[in-house]
Design an enzyme around this catalytic site. Structure first.
Site, short mmCIF file in Angstrom:
data_model
loop_
_atom_site.label_atom_id
_atom_site.label_comp_id
_atom_site.label_asym_id
_atom_site.label_seq_id
_atom_site.Cartn_x
_atom_site.Cartn_y
_atom_site.Cartn_z
N SER A 133 13.35 -17.66 3.18
CA SER A 133 12.74 -16.02 3.26
C SER A 133 13.99 -16.39 4.77
CB SER A 133 11.67 -15.87 4.15
OG SER A 133 10.98 -16.13 2.34
N HIS B 176 2.87 -10.36 -4.64
CA HIS B 176 1.86 -10.48 -3.41
C HIS B 176 1.51 -12.58 -2.79
CE1 HIS B 176 1.48 -6.29 -3.63
NE2 HIS B 176 2.45 -6.10 -3.82
N PHE B 177 1.77 -11.88 -1.51
CA PHE B 177 1.51 -13.46 -0.92
C PHE B 177 1.56 -13.65 0.00
CE2 PHE B 177 6.38 -13.34 -0.98
CZ PHE B 177 6.31 -13.45 0.70
N HIS C 13 9.29 -1.60 2.13
CA HIS C 13 10.01 -1.24 1.18
C HIS C 13 10.23 -0.11 0.05
CE1 HIS C 13 8.67 -5.63 0.23
NE2 HIS C 13 8.11 -5.01 -0.88
N ASN C 14 9.22 0.71 -0.33
CA ASN C 14 8.79 1.01 -0.66
C ASN C 14 8.20 2.31 -0.62
OD1 ASN C 14 9.39 -0.76 -2.72
ND2 ASN C 14 6.81 -0.54 -4.11
N ASP D 199 3.42 1.24 -5.99
CA ASP D 199 2.56 0.17 -4.73
C ASP D 199 3.31 1.51 -3.19
OD1 ASP D 199 1.37 -1.18 -3.17
OD2 ASP D 199 2.33 -3.23 -3.64
N HIS E 173 15.76 -5.43 -0.02
CA HIS E 173 14.45 -6.19 -0.03
C HIS E 173 14.04 -7.65 -0.34
CE1 HIS E 173 13.05 -6.60 -4.37
NE2 HIS E 173 11.89 -5.86 -3.70
#
Lengths: 140, 478
Positions: free
Chosen positions: B382, B201-202, B326-327, B92, B401
């Site tokens: 978070s 994912h959200f 973050h990728n 991803d 992350h």
């Protein structure tokens, strides 16, 4: 014809891993392709209305497994074709796979898990005393 | 696996065999005890085999078993003599997180939380095979988007200039090469712009419930009770297909470059080779798609808030705090053993965390350091962090992350059997909308570490500092 093969899902922290065992090499590939479908949707609800053919060549059986599953994944993701089973025959330097199914219909087919890629991590296809074995981890 | 404790928050895997550098893991004693027998430590050691790797093969405290690289891995390779590894970026490409803040307070809109969740769930396609947020794009338009990134969204009226100013790289990697993306990758992505996808994912609505650094929080527009939105998604099918395409071509090329590695998923090619350059062009194009994807969801989110609450854009005041990848692999300058070097920093489940004053930071945040957005699980909280000086000295400007999984998906589903997760979340003050019950089970809070433990390690190590904590009140899942 009933297939002499089985699939077991194993634990992977973030993704989905399968171990496939089969009596023959062809059955191993057919079972892996069928298992891919079963993880993604309820394959029992898929009807035998159409066939899709995939011809895949690769230098090693592990590459062949990766590429066959990646091609099948795209048959679902791009063409929206779902399969209830698969037949595989050996071809020179590769395999010919036939996916048995129909176009995806949201009103009838139930989706399970989204698989996004076939990884090379711990990918293995090997001959065993009992037949054949493959290990595949999917990115989910 | 031999592990040597360096200090309270740092552990080292000594260099052995084909490792070119040692491995280093940022973790508390408790976190390290949990992963001592996990394959992820072996993956840290495997990454240390990459040609041209500088310093250490690093892992952040949210480390867990990935494929090739561990999730939470960071590897910096020399920009001229080192390699680029598609597996070090992940499938991803430019999976990332963005945080929006608003002029709203939770206490003022609490009664409308359910309505907002419904509106967002209707507006933003989520779940397995989600598509159709906007009409499918033709290949010409997809190529423009892959080339221009968030600039494309700005031209189409889906972004503001301020959005781009608060996005890493302004939402566009200029080295993008639309020709390096395959027809299959375009086919997988063309209906998926503006969609959340599935898995972890959200989209999360939250409120600021704790502030640790008041001046920095104020600078970021975060006051107590401020309503926030976190969007976590990436490049969808386009990125996955791109990674798969290049793992295959680079895997075949490795023999030509006499590169041998302990895991095929680490496949890599010299950065300056034709294969390396082609991958970098494709990676950048997929990253540009991901920024557009998160930007489209930002547009849909703003519209859903305005329509549901019957307020103007000005009253809503929903601005982008920051958008992080973050990728990704990025070319950056870092000091290694006292020498400034140009490096290709692979972050696989790790976030850039540049300290205050870094020239790559936008004017709005340069004085405080880069905002870093660390989602926890959907039931707890978070964090918003900022990069600190330790990141520049020790981690190639990187931090964690997320919370990091502790349970496999299969185990989470087993643990969820017989439990009413929706009621449990409701009791925690969180309303949820989801497409797949299996995803809900796999993503239940107990499947993750407590993100507070993870960010505490990074703060203790001097890598990043906590600015604010966000408490979710509504979550949209695939």
């Amino acid at each position: 014809m009933p297939r002499n093969a089985a699939t077991r899902e194993f634990e992977h922290t973030g993704d989905v891993g399968i171990e496939v065992v089969a009596a023959t090499r062809e059955e191993l590939f057919a079972e892996a392709i069928a298992a891919l479908g079963r993880i993604m949707y309820d394959a029992d609800r898929v009807e035998d209305r159409e066939r899709r053919k995939l011809t895949v060549f690769a230098a090693t059986d592990a590459d062949l497994m990766h590429d066959a599953l990646a091609r099948a994944l795209n048959v679902f993701l791009i063409d929206a074709f779902v399969w209830r089973d698969a037949n595989v025959i050996a071809a020179s330097g590769g395999i010919e796979a036939e996916l048995i199914g129909e176009l995806f219909d949201r009103s009838r087919h139930q989706l399970h898990e989204e698989l996004k890629a076939v990884t090379y991590h711990r990918l293995a296809v090997e001959r065993t005393p009992a037949g054949w074995r493959a290990v595949v981890i999917f990115d989910a | 696996m031999e592990l040597k404790q360096i200090d309270e928050f740092l552990w080292e895997i000594p260099r052995t065999g084909g490792m070119r550098v040692p491995g280093r893991i940022y973790a508390s004693k408790r976190i390290i005890d949990d992963i001592r027998d996990d394959p992820c430590l072996e993956q840290v050691a495997n990454v240390a085999h990459l040609p041209g790797i500088a310093g250490y093969s690093l892992a952040m405290p949210d480390i867990h078993w990935g494929y090739g690289f561990p999730i939470g891995g960071v590897a910096a390779t020399d920009a001229e003599e080192g390699v680029i590894s598609p597996g070090g970026v992940g499938y991803d490409i430019n999976c990332g997180v963005r945080l929006l803040r608003s002029n709203l307070t939770y206490s003022a809109i609490a009664k409308r939380a359910e309505a907002l969740a419904d509106a967002l769930f209707a507006a933003i396609p989520a779940g397995v095979g989600s598509e159709g947020a906007i009409p499918a794009l033709d290949t010409t338009e997809m190529r423009r988007l892959a080339r221009d990134g968030a600039d494309w969204a700005l031209r189409q009226g889906y972004a503001t200039r301020a959005d781009l100013d608060h996005t890493e790289e302004n939402g566009r990697l200029a080295m993008a090469d639309p020709d390096a993306i395959s027809a299959e990758a375009y086919a997988r992505g063309r209906r998926q712009l503006g969609t959340l996808g599935s898995g972890n994912h959200f989209l999360e609505l939250g409120r600021v419930d704790q502030i640790f650094l008041p001046a920095e929080a104020e600078r970021l527009g975060l006051g107590l009770d401020t309503v926030t939105v976190i969007i976590h998604s990436g490049s969808r099918g386009l990125g996955h297909q791109t990674c798969d395409d290049y793992l295959r071509t680079i895997g075949k090329a490795m023999e030509r470059y006499a590169i041998k590695l302990p895991d095929r998923q680490l496949a890599c090619a010299p950065i300056l080779s034709p294969e390396g350059q082609a991958y970098l062009g494709a990676m950048a194009a997929a990253a540009n798609f991901a920024w557009c994807n998160r930007q489209m969801m930002t547009h849909l989110t703003r519209r859903a808030f305005m329509e549901t609450l019957g307020i103007s854009e000005r009253a809503l005041g929903m601005t982008l705090v920051y958008d992080v990848c973050h990728n990704i692999a990025k070319f950056e300058d870092h000091i290694v053993a006292g020498r400034r070097r140009r490096l290709c920093v692979h972050r696989k489940g790790a976030t850039r965390a540049f300290a205050a004053g870094h020239p790559a930071l936008p004017d709005a945040v340069r004085a405080i350091g880069q905002p870093v957005l660390i989602p926890g699980d959907m039931g707890r909280y978070s964090y918003v962090l900022i990069g600190a000086a330790g990141a520049m000295r020790e981690t190639f400007g990187s931090t964690c992350h997320g919370a990091g999984r502790v349970m496999s998906r299969a185990r989470a589903k087993k643990e969820a059997r017989g439990r009413d997760l929706i009621a449990e979340l409701r009791a925690a003050g969180v309303t949820i909308r989801y497409q797949g019950r299996a995803t809900l089970a796999e993503e239940m809070p107990a499947a993750y570490k407590d993100v507070a433990d993870v960010v505490a390690v990074m703060e203790g190590a001097g890598v990043s500092r906590r600015v604010a904590r966000l408490k979710p009140f509504a979550v949209i899942k695939g």
